[in-house]
Design a protein around this motif. Structure first.
Motif, PDB file in Angstrom:
ATOM      1  N   ARG A 181       1.513  10.739  40.537  1.00 43.51           N
ATOM      2  CA  ARG A 181       0.461   9.786  40.148  1.00 43.51           C
ATOM      3  C   ARG A 181       0.217   9.823  38.639  1.00 43.51           C
ATOM      4  O   ARG A 181       0.036   8.787  38.014  1.00 43.51           O
ATOM      5  N   ALA A 182       0.200  11.006  38.055  1.00 44.58           N
ATOM      6  CA  ALA A 182      -0.017  11.132  36.613  1.00 44.58           C
ATOM      7  C   ALA A 182       1.120  10.475  35.832  1.00 44.58           C
ATOM      8  O   ALA A 182       0.885   9.782  34.837  1.00 44.58           O
ATOM      9  N   ILE A 183       2.348  10.682  36.288  1.00 47.84           N
ATOM     10  CA  ILE A 183       3.499  10.073  35.614  1.00 47.84           C
ATOM     11  C   ILE A 183       3.442   8.560  35.720  1.00 47.84           C
ATOM     12  O   ILE A 183       3.633   7.841  34.726  1.00 47.84           O
ATOM     13  N   VAL A 184       3.139   8.044  36.910  1.00 47.96           N
ATOM     14  CA  VAL A 184       3.048   6.594  37.111  1.00 47.96           C
ATOM     15  C   VAL A 184       1.924   6.005  36.262  1.00 47.96           C
ATOM     16  O   VAL A 184       2.084   4.950  35.643  1.00 47.96           O
ATOM     17  N   LYS A 185       0.799   6.708  36.185  1.00 44.50           N
ATOM     18  CA  LYS A 185      -0.335   6.238  35.388  1.00 44.50           C
ATOM     19  C   LYS A 185       0.045   6.130  33.912  1.00 44.50           C
ATOM     20  O   LYS A 185      -0.277   5.148  33.244  1.00 44.50           O
ATOM     21  N   GLU A 186       0.741   7.131  33.375  1.00 45.13           N
ATOM     22  CA  GLU A 186       1.171   7.107  31.976  1.00 45.13           C
ATOM     23  C   GLU A 186       2.177   5.982  31.720  1.00 45.13           C
ATOM     24  O   GLU A 186       2.105   5.302  30.699  1.00 45.13           O
ATOM     25  N   GLU A 187       3.113   5.792  32.648  1.00 46.49           N
ATOM     26  CA  GLU A 187       4.099   4.718  32.496  1.00 46.49           C
ATOM     27  C   GLU A 187       3.419   3.358  32.511  1.00 46.49           C
ATOM     28  O   GLU A 187       3.747   2.486  31.713  1.00 46.49           O
ATOM     29  N   LEU A 188       2.469   3.186  33.407  1.00 48.55           N
ATOM     30  CA  LEU A 188       1.746   1.921  33.503  1.00 48.55           C
ATOM     31  C   LEU A 188       0.945   1.664  32.231  1.00 48.55           C
ATOM     32  O   LEU A 188       0.926   0.548  31.717  1.00 48.55           O
ATOM     33  N   LYS A 189       0.339   2.715  31.701  1.00 49.94           N
ATOM     34  CA  LYS A 189      -0.442   2.583  30.467  1.00 49.94           C
ATOM     35  C   LYS A 189       0.459   2.141  29.311  1.00 49.94           C
ATOM     36  O   LYS A 189       0.102   1.255  28.540  1.00 49.94           O
ATOM     37  N   SER A 190       1.653   2.717  29.203  1.00 49.24           N
ATOM     38  CA  SER A 190       2.555   2.350  28.105  1.00 49.24           C
ATOM     39  C   SER A 190       3.073   0.924  28.268  1.00 49.24           C
ATOM     40  O   SER A 190       3.240   0.206  27.293  1.00 49.24           O
ATOM     41  N   VAL A 191       3.304   0.486  29.512  1.00 52.96           N
ATOM     42  CA  VAL A 191       3.757  -0.882  29.746  1.00 52.96           C
ATOM     43  C   VAL A 191       2.656  -1.872  29.392  1.00 52.96           C
ATOM     44  O   VAL A 191       2.917  -2.918  28.783  1.00 52.96           O
ATOM     45  N   LEU A 192       1.421  -1.541  29.738  1.00 52.42           N
ATOM     46  CA  LEU A 192       0.315  -2.453  29.461  1.00 52.42           C
ATOM     47  C   LEU A 192      -0.021  -2.522  27.976  1.00 52.42           C
ATOM     48  O   LEU A 192      -0.621  -3.489  27.524  1.00 52.42           O
ATOM     49  N   GLN A 193       0.364  -1.510  27.214  1.00 50.20           N
ATOM     50  CA  GLN A 193       0.079  -1.505  25.786  1.00 50.20           C
ATOM     51  C   GLN A 193       1.074  -2.331  24.995  1.00 50.20           C
ATOM     52  O   GLN A 193       0.865  -2.576  23.819  1.00 50.20           O
ATOM     53  N   GLN A 194       2.151  -2.759  25.636  1.00 49.92           N
ATOM     54  CA  GLN A 194       3.112  -3.595  24.933  1.00 49.92           C
ATOM     55  C   GLN A 194       2.497  -4.969  24.745  1.00 49.92           C
ATOM     56  O   GLN A 194       2.044  -5.598  25.682  1.00 49.92           O
ATOM     57  N   ASP A 195       2.482  -5.420  23.514  1.00 53.92           N
ATOM     58  CA  ASP A 195       1.838  -6.668  23.143  1.00 53.92           C
ATOM     59  C   ASP A 195       2.877  -7.749  22.940  1.00 53.92           C
ATOM     60  O   ASP A 195       3.953  -7.495  22.418  1.00 53.92           O
ATOM     61  N   GLN A 196       2.535  -8.957  23.319  1.00 50.74           N
ATOM     62  CA  GLN A 196       3.430 -10.081  23.079  1.00 50.74           C
ATOM     63  C   GLN A 196       3.027 -10.774  21.791  1.00 50.74           C
ATOM     64  O   GLN A 196       1.862 -10.803  21.426  1.00 50.74           O
ATOM     65  N   LEU A 197       4.010 -11.336  21.121  1.00 49.31           N
ATOM     66  CA  LEU A 197       3.741 -12.128  19.929  1.00 49.31           C
ATOM     67  C   LEU A 197       3.661 -13.587  20.331  1.00 49.31           C
ATOM     68  O   LEU A 197       4.478 -14.084  21.104  1.00 49.31           O
ATOM     69  N   LEU A 198       2.659 -14.276  19.806  1.00 43.58           N
ATOM     70  CA  LEU A 198       2.448 -15.689  20.114  1.00 43.58           C
ATOM     71  C   LEU A 198       2.511 -16.516  18.848  1.00 43.58           C
ATOM     72  O   LEU A 198       2.131 -16.052  17.769  1.00 43.58           O
ATOM     73  N   THR A 199       2.950 -17.753  18.975  1.00 45.34           N
ATOM     74  CA  THR A 199       2.854 -18.684  17.856  1.00 45.34           C
ATOM     75  C   THR A 199       1.406 -19.151  17.784  1.00 45.34           C
ATOM     76  O   THR A 199       0.611 -18.923  18.703  1.00 45.34           O
ATOM     77  N   LYS A 200       1.069 -19.837  16.720  1.00 43.74           N
ATOM     78  CA  LYS A 200      -0.295 -20.364  16.579  1.00 43.74           C
ATOM     79  C   LYS A 200      -0.598 -21.323  17.727  1.00 43.74           C
ATOM     80  O   LYS A 200      -1.677 -21.287  18.311  1.00 43.74           O
ATOM     81  N   GLU A 201       0.373 -22.170  18.052  1.00 47.31           N
ATOM     82  CA  GLU A 201       0.168 -23.140  19.126  1.00 47.31           C
ATOM     83  C   GLU A 201      -0.051 -22.433  20.464  1.00 47.31           C
ATOM     84  O   GLU A 201      -0.922 -22.804  21.250  1.00 47.31           O
ATOM     85  N   GLY A 202       0.732 -21.395  20.712  1.00 42.46           N
ATOM     86  CA  GLY A 202       0.575 -20.622  21.943  1.00 42.46           C
ATOM     87  C   GLY A 202      -0.766 -19.916  22.000  1.00 42.46           C
ATOM     88  O   GLY A 202      -1.403 -19.843  23.054  1.00 42.46           O
ATOM     89  N   ALA A 203      -1.213 -19.406  20.852  1.00 42.24           N
ATOM     90  CA  ALA A 203      -2.501 -18.728  20.793  1.00 42.24           C
ATOM     91  C   ALA A 203      -3.642 -19.704  21.063  1.00 42.24           C
ATOM     92  O   ALA A 203      -4.596 -19.385  21.773  1.00 42.24           O
ATOM     93  N   LEU A 204      -3.525 -20.917  20.508  1.00 39.24           N
ATOM     94  CA  LEU A 204      -4.567 -21.921  20.732  1.00 39.24           C
ATOM     95  C   LEU A 204      -4.624 -22.327  22.201  1.00 39.24           C
ATOM     96  O   LEU A 204      -5.708 -22.497  22.770  1.00 39.24           O
ATOM     97  N   LYS A 205      -3.470 -22.464  22.827  1.00 39.03           N
ATOM     98  CA  LYS A 205      -3.437 -22.817  24.257  1.00 39.03           C
ATOM     99  C   LYS A 205      -4.008 -21.702  25.110  1.00 39.03           C
ATOM    100  O   LYS A 205      -4.744 -21.951  26.069  1.00 39.03           O
ATOM    101  N   LEU A 206      -3.669 -20.473  24.783  1.00 40.71           N
ATOM    102  CA  LEU A 206      -4.115 -19.327  25.570  1.00 40.71           C
ATOM    103  C   LEU A 206      -5.628 -19.178  25.534  1.00 40.71           C
ATOM    104  O   LEU A 206      -6.264 -18.929  26.561  1.00 40.71           O
ATOM    105  N   THR A 207      -6.220 -19.337  24.352  1.00 37.65           N
ATOM    106  CA  THR A 207      -7.659 -19.110  24.203  1.00 37.65           C
ATOM    107  C   THR A 207      -8.488 -20.352  24.423  1.00 37.65           C
ATOM    108  O   THR A 207      -9.665 -20.259  24.743  1.00 37.65           O
TER     109      THR A 207
END
Length: 99
Positions: free
Chosen positions: A27-53
């Motif tokens: 469980r501890a290993i899975v929790k750490e792996e999940l945390k690292s996956v969720l911390q990966q950020d995507q890059l958005l264009t301005k247009e994508g950012a405007l649509k998202l928000t």
């Protein structure tokens, strides 16, 4: 032929772990792996950012000027990109229609 889980049980016995201790470690290993996956950020264009928000161009520019959103320069691209985690911090106020 041995049961497929035999190696699994052999490993637990080899390290003198109880099943509960082993599951806690898994469980501890899975929790750490999940945390690292969720911390990966995507890059958005301005247009994508405007649509998202759903923010207006003016609200987006205010967030950039306030330092909430920082433009990222990506090699090989002519437009700036923006981190999704920062874009999601933009506060969008909606005007309500009078009823």
């Amino acid at each position: 032929m041995f049961h497929p889980n035999f190696k699994f049980m052999e490993t637990i016995l080899l390290h003198s772990l109880t099943v509960e201790e082993f599951m806690d470690r898994v469980r501890a290993i899975v929790k750490e792996e999940l945390k690292s996956v969720l911390q990966q950020d995507q890059l958005l264009t301005k247009e994508g950012a405007l649509k998202l928000t759903g923010a207006s161009n003016a609200a987006f520019l205010k967030a950039v000027n306030a330092g909430i959103v920082k433009p990222q320069l990506v090699k090989g691209r002519t437009k700036a990109m923006y981190l999704e985690s920062e874009v999601l911090k933009i506060v969008v106020s909606r005007k309500r229609k009078p009823s």
